[in-house]
Design an enzyme around this catalytic site. Structure first.
Site, PDB file in Angstrom:
ATOM      1  N   SER A  95      -3.151  -1.972  11.955  1.00  0.00           N
ATOM      2  CA  SER A  95      -4.525  -2.219  12.375  1.00  0.00           C
ATOM      3  C   SER A  95      -5.203  -0.858  12.378  1.00  0.00           C
ATOM      4  CB  SER A  95      -4.553  -2.902  13.739  1.00  0.00           C
ATOM      5  OG  SER A  95      -5.861  -3.138  14.163  1.00  0.00           O
ATOM      6  N   GLY A 128       0.835  -1.211   0.000  1.00  0.00           N
ATOM      7  CA  GLY A 128       0.000   0.000   0.000  1.00  0.00           C
ATOM      8  C   GLY A 128       0.863   1.252   0.000  1.00  0.00           C
ATOM      9  N   LYS A 143      -9.515  -6.000  11.377  1.00  0.00           N
ATOM     10  CA  LYS A 143      -8.414  -5.341  12.092  1.00  0.00           C
ATOM     11  C   LYS A 143      -8.137  -5.995  13.451  1.00  0.00           C
ATOM     12  CE  LYS A 143      -7.271  -2.233   9.016  1.00  0.00           C
ATOM     13  NZ  LYS A 143      -5.962  -2.268   8.359  1.00  0.00           N
ATOM     14  N   ARG A 149      -1.790  -2.171  -6.410  1.00  0.00           N
ATOM     15  CA  ARG A 149      -2.293  -2.711  -7.683  1.00  0.00           C
ATOM     16  C   ARG A 149      -2.163  -1.692  -8.824  1.00  0.00           C
ATOM     17  NH1 ARG A 149      -7.897  -4.044  -4.983  1.00  0.00           N
ATOM     18  NH2 ARG A 149      -7.314  -1.978  -4.257  1.00  0.00           N
ATOM     19  N   ASP A 190      -1.843  -7.727  -6.731  1.00  0.00           N
ATOM     20  CA  ASP A 190      -3.006  -7.790  -5.842  1.00  0.00           C
ATOM     21  C   ASP A 190      -2.629  -8.712  -4.685  1.00  0.00           C
ATOM     22  OD1 ASP A 190      -5.326  -8.170  -4.474  1.00  0.00           O
ATOM     23  OD2 ASP A 190      -6.566  -8.532  -6.239  1.00  0.00           O
ATOM     24  N   SER A 215       1.679   3.169  -2.311  1.00  0.00           N
ATOM     25  CA  SER A 215       1.388   4.185  -3.334  1.00  0.00           C
ATOM     26  C   SER A 215       0.460   5.273  -2.813  1.00  0.00           C
ATOM     27  CB  SER A 215       0.763   3.528  -4.570  1.00  0.00           C
ATOM     28  OG  SER A 215      -0.505   2.989  -4.237  1.00  0.00           O
ATOM     29  N   SER A 216      -0.001   5.135  -1.560  1.00  0.00           N
ATOM     30  CA  SER A 216      -1.012   6.095  -1.081  1.00  0.00           C
ATOM     31  C   SER A 216      -0.991   6.209   0.448  1.00  0.00           C
ATOM     32  CB  SER A 216      -2.389   5.589  -1.553  1.00  0.00           C
ATOM     33  OG  SER A 216      -3.429   6.372  -1.019  1.00  0.00           O
ATOM     34  N   GLY A 217      -1.459   7.356   0.924  1.00  0.00           N
ATOM     35  CA  GLY A 217      -1.759   7.548   2.349  1.00  0.00           C
ATOM     36  C   GLY A 217      -0.620   7.236   3.304  1.00  0.00           C
ATOM     37  N   TYR A 225     -15.044  -3.927   9.013  1.00  0.00           N
ATOM     38  CA  TYR A 225     -13.670  -3.417   9.113  1.00  0.00           C
ATOM     39  C   TYR A 225     -13.025  -3.875  10.422  1.00  0.00           C
ATOM     40  CZ  TYR A 225      -9.962   0.181   9.077  1.00  0.00           C
ATOM     41  OH  TYR A 225      -8.747   0.844   9.093  1.00  0.00           O
TER      42      TYR A 225
HETATM   43  N1  LIG Z   1      -6.627   6.610   7.054  1.00  0.00           N
HETATM   44  C1  LIG Z   1      -7.108   6.261   8.228  1.00  0.00           C
HETATM   45  O1  LIG Z   1      -7.896   7.024   8.857  1.00  0.00           O
HETATM   46  C2  LIG Z   1      -6.697   4.970   8.873  1.00  0.00           C
HETATM   47  C3  LIG Z   1      -6.903   4.817  10.251  1.00  0.00           C
HETATM   48  C4  LIG Z   1      -6.529   3.632  10.856  1.00  0.00           C
HETATM   49  C5  LIG Z   1      -5.948   2.614  10.115  1.00  0.00           C
HETATM   50  N2  LIG Z   1      -5.765   2.773   8.765  1.00  0.00           N
HETATM   51  C6  LIG Z   1      -5.173   1.662   8.027  1.00  0.00           C
HETATM   52  O2  LIG Z   1      -3.928   2.107   7.495  1.00  0.00           O
HETATM   53  C7  LIG Z   1      -3.696   1.490   6.232  1.00  0.00           C
HETATM   54  C8  LIG Z   1      -3.461   2.575   5.172  1.00  0.00           C
HETATM   55  O3  LIG Z   1      -4.621   3.368   5.128  1.00  0.00           O
HETATM   56  P1  LIG Z   1      -4.714   4.634   4.152  1.00  0.00           P
HETATM   57  O4  LIG Z   1      -5.847   5.443   4.623  1.00  0.00           O
HETATM   58  O5  LIG Z   1      -3.382   5.220   3.994  1.00  0.00           O
HETATM   59  O6  LIG Z   1      -5.169   3.885   2.804  1.00  0.00           O
HETATM   60  P2  LIG Z   1      -5.194   4.386   1.276  1.00  0.00           P
HETATM   61  O7  LIG Z   1      -4.826   5.807   1.145  1.00  0.00           O
HETATM   62  O8  LIG Z   1      -6.523   3.952   0.730  1.00  0.00           O
HETATM   63  O9  LIG Z   1      -4.071   3.456   0.634  1.00  0.00           O
HETATM   64  C9  LIG Z   1      -4.274   2.085   0.565  1.00  0.00           C
HETATM   65  C10 LIG Z   1      -3.146   1.456  -0.210  1.00  0.00           C
HETATM   66  O10 LIG Z   1      -3.335   0.032  -0.226  1.00  0.00           O
HETATM   67  C11 LIG Z   1      -3.278  -0.436  -1.567  1.00  0.00           C
HETATM   68  N3  LIG Z   1      -4.109  -1.626  -1.669  1.00  0.00           N
HETATM   69  C12 LIG Z   1      -5.399  -1.769  -1.284  1.00  0.00           C
HETATM   70  N4  LIG Z   1      -5.829  -3.014  -1.536  1.00  0.00           N
HETATM   71  C13 LIG Z   1      -4.783  -3.676  -2.081  1.00  0.00           C
HETATM   72  C14 LIG Z   1      -4.597  -4.987  -2.580  1.00  0.00           C
HETATM   73  N5  LIG Z   1      -5.595  -5.889  -2.558  1.00  0.00           N
HETATM   74  N6  LIG Z   1      -3.400  -5.346  -3.058  1.00  0.00           N
HETATM   75  C15 LIG Z   1      -2.388  -4.443  -3.097  1.00  0.00           C
HETATM   76  N7  LIG Z   1      -2.499  -3.187  -2.643  1.00  0.00           N
HETATM   77  C16 LIG Z   1      -3.679  -2.809  -2.162  1.00  0.00           C
HETATM   78  C17 LIG Z   1      -3.770   0.766  -2.397  1.00  0.00           C
HETATM   79  O11 LIG Z   1      -3.351   0.747  -3.752  1.00  0.00           O
HETATM   80  P3  LIG Z   1      -4.224   0.088  -4.953  1.00  0.00           P
HETATM   81  O12 LIG Z   1      -5.653   0.456  -4.696  1.00  0.00           O
HETATM   82  O13 LIG Z   1      -3.633   0.666  -6.182  1.00  0.00           O
HETATM   83  O14 LIG Z   1      -3.995  -1.383  -4.849  1.00  0.00           O
HETATM   84  C18 LIG Z   1      -3.086   1.903  -1.661  1.00  0.00           C
HETATM   85  O15 LIG Z   1      -1.739   1.992  -2.040  1.00  0.00           O
HETATM   86  C19 LIG Z   1      -4.911   0.616   5.944  1.00  0.00           C
HETATM   87  O16 LIG Z   1      -4.636  -0.692   6.329  1.00  0.00           O
HETATM   88  C20 LIG Z   1      -5.993   1.229   6.817  1.00  0.00           C
HETATM   89  O17 LIG Z   1      -6.978   0.299   7.178  1.00  0.00           O
HETATM   90  C21 LIG Z   1      -6.113   3.941   8.137  1.00  0.00           C
END
Ligand SMILES: NC(=O)c1ccc[n+]([C@@H]2O[C@H](COP(=O)([O-])OP(=O)(O)OC[C@H]3O[C@@H](n4cnc5c(N)ncnc54)[C@H](OP(=O)(O)O)[C@@H]3O)[C@@H](O)[C@H]2O)c1
Length: 328
Positions: A170, A38, A188, A63, A91, A40-42, A184
């Site tokens: 998580s 993951g 987690k 992906r 994936d 590539s984002s966030g 969700y």
């Molecule tokens: N943001 C929040 O508020 C928050 C809070 C608590 C925990 N988290 C956790 O922290 C992590 C990152 O969150 P984020 O908000 O930064 O997410 P995000 O911006 O949506 O980024 C998610 C990343 O995961 C990749 N991804 C998703 N499904 C995938 C798959 N099946 N295979 C390969 N890559 C995959 C996406 O790229 P592609 O779609 O191109 O595959 C993207 O790079 C997650 O596990 C989330 O549950 C987030």
């Protein structure tokens, strides 16, 4: 007076000894290979950038090829001299063989992996009744199996090196079940159970496991989660703030390098981490001392939080009931 001083000195020596036993030597990322799923984002991208700034060679998995290339360009700008970044489109949730292939491709190019950051994931927030049966499966695949598959593919090489760090993203929704997060939270909470068992197996190999429980963080994933989020969940979430991915990334990397099992951010995170410590491993003496003195108090504070969340849910139900009466 003499014996009083001897007692104090003995207690201090015992505490220092326990502290040294609990905390491993702090690790460094210089010239190490870090895989970020993951990336590539966030939060994942923020972690990949931070690892690059600290001198690591970085592989990012996701992906979407275009977003991977864009992130790679961003990370490249932060790399230290002689270090490399690569991106691999895969994936992570569907097929273990594909993930294994991606990890060996990554290791062929940048060497044995030192740190795996399992950040790939997704979230859907709906009431249990509004969720589709398939959403539960998708959450487990994207949030749980992606992390299990990537870790499994990397762990043999880490055991061979007798060093490493494993990080699982998580969420605070992996410590407390809230309205709208049944799918969700299930995925987690599962990560934590797996990670607790795994750390007992990995510690003798000098590999430390960290589970991070971030609060709401301003990322593309969080913006996506807002779509269709129930009003109850929105109101409950508003009680906490919104963090920057860079701050979350910094805390996670530092906790992992220190060898902490639990990584948290902010006051709510501190409270939740201690009140849910349960039988999780002790990785630092200060935290054990805090838990000893604060768990009971935090349980009581937690009950007030729960009461306020329950009252939000009840208020929303009353509003919905009166809207139904007006409409009929
Ligand atoms: N943001 C929040 O508020 C928050 C809070 C608590 C925990 N988290 C956790 O922290 C992590 C990152 O969150 P984020 O908000 O930064 O997410 P995000 O911006 O949506 O980024 C998610 C990343 O995961 C990749 N991804 C998703 N499904 C995938 C798959 N099946 N295979 C390969 N890559 C995959 C996406 O790229 P592609 O779609 O191109 O595959 C993207 O790079 C997650 O596990 C989330 O549950 C987030």
């Amino acid at each position: 007076m003499f014996w009083y001083i001897v007692l104090i000195c003995t207690i201090l020596l015992v505490l220092v000894y326990i502290s040294m036993k609990l905390s491993p030597r702090r690790a460094q990322l210089k010239n190490k290979h870090v895989i970020v799923t993951g990336g590539s984002s966030g939060i994942g991208k923020a972690i990949a950038i931070l690892a690059a700034e600290r001198g690591a060679n970085v592989t990012i998995f996701a992906r979407n090829k275009l977003r991977l290339e864009e992130a790679k360009t961003e990370i490249k700008q932060k790399l230290q001299t002689g270090c490399k970044v690569q991106c691999i489109s895969v994936d992570l949730s569907s097929n273990y063989e594909d993930v294994k292939k991606a990890v060996s491709e990554a290791e062929d190019k940048l060497g044995p992996v030192f740190m795996v950051v399992n950040s790939a994931g997704t979230s859907v927030s709906r009431s249990f009744q509004d969720l589709q049966a398939d959403d539960f499966k998708k959450m487990m695949e994207a949030n749980y199996y992606s992390a299990v598959f990537t870790t499994k593919a990397a762990v043999d090489s880490m055991v061979q090196q007798q060093q490493g760090r494993l990080i699982f993203l998580s969420s605070q929704a992996g410590q407390i079940g809230l309205f709208g997060f049944s799918a969700y939270s299930g995925s987690k909470f599962a990560l934590r159970g797996m990670a607790e068992a795994l750390q007992m197996e990995m510690t003798p190999h000098n590999i430390r496991v960290t589970v991070a429980f971030p609060p709401d963080t301003d990322t593309p994933g969080f913006q996506h989660e807002l779509i269709g989020k129930p009003k109850e969940t929105q109101l409950i979430s508003e009680t906490a703030g919104l963090l920057k991915p860079q701050d979350v990334a910094m805390a996670i990397i530092d906790d992992s390098l220190k060898g902490e099992f639990i990584s948290y951010q902010g006051m709510d995170g501190w409270l939740l981490a201690h009140v849910t410590a349960g039988m999780s491993p002790a990785t630092s003496l200060p935290r054990v001392i805090q838990q000893f003195f604060l768990m009971g108090l935090f349980r009581v504070i937690g009950l007030f939080y729960l009461a306020s969340f329950d009252s939000i849910v009840l208020k929303c139900k009353k509003e919905k009931d009166s809207e139904k009466v007006k409409a009929s």
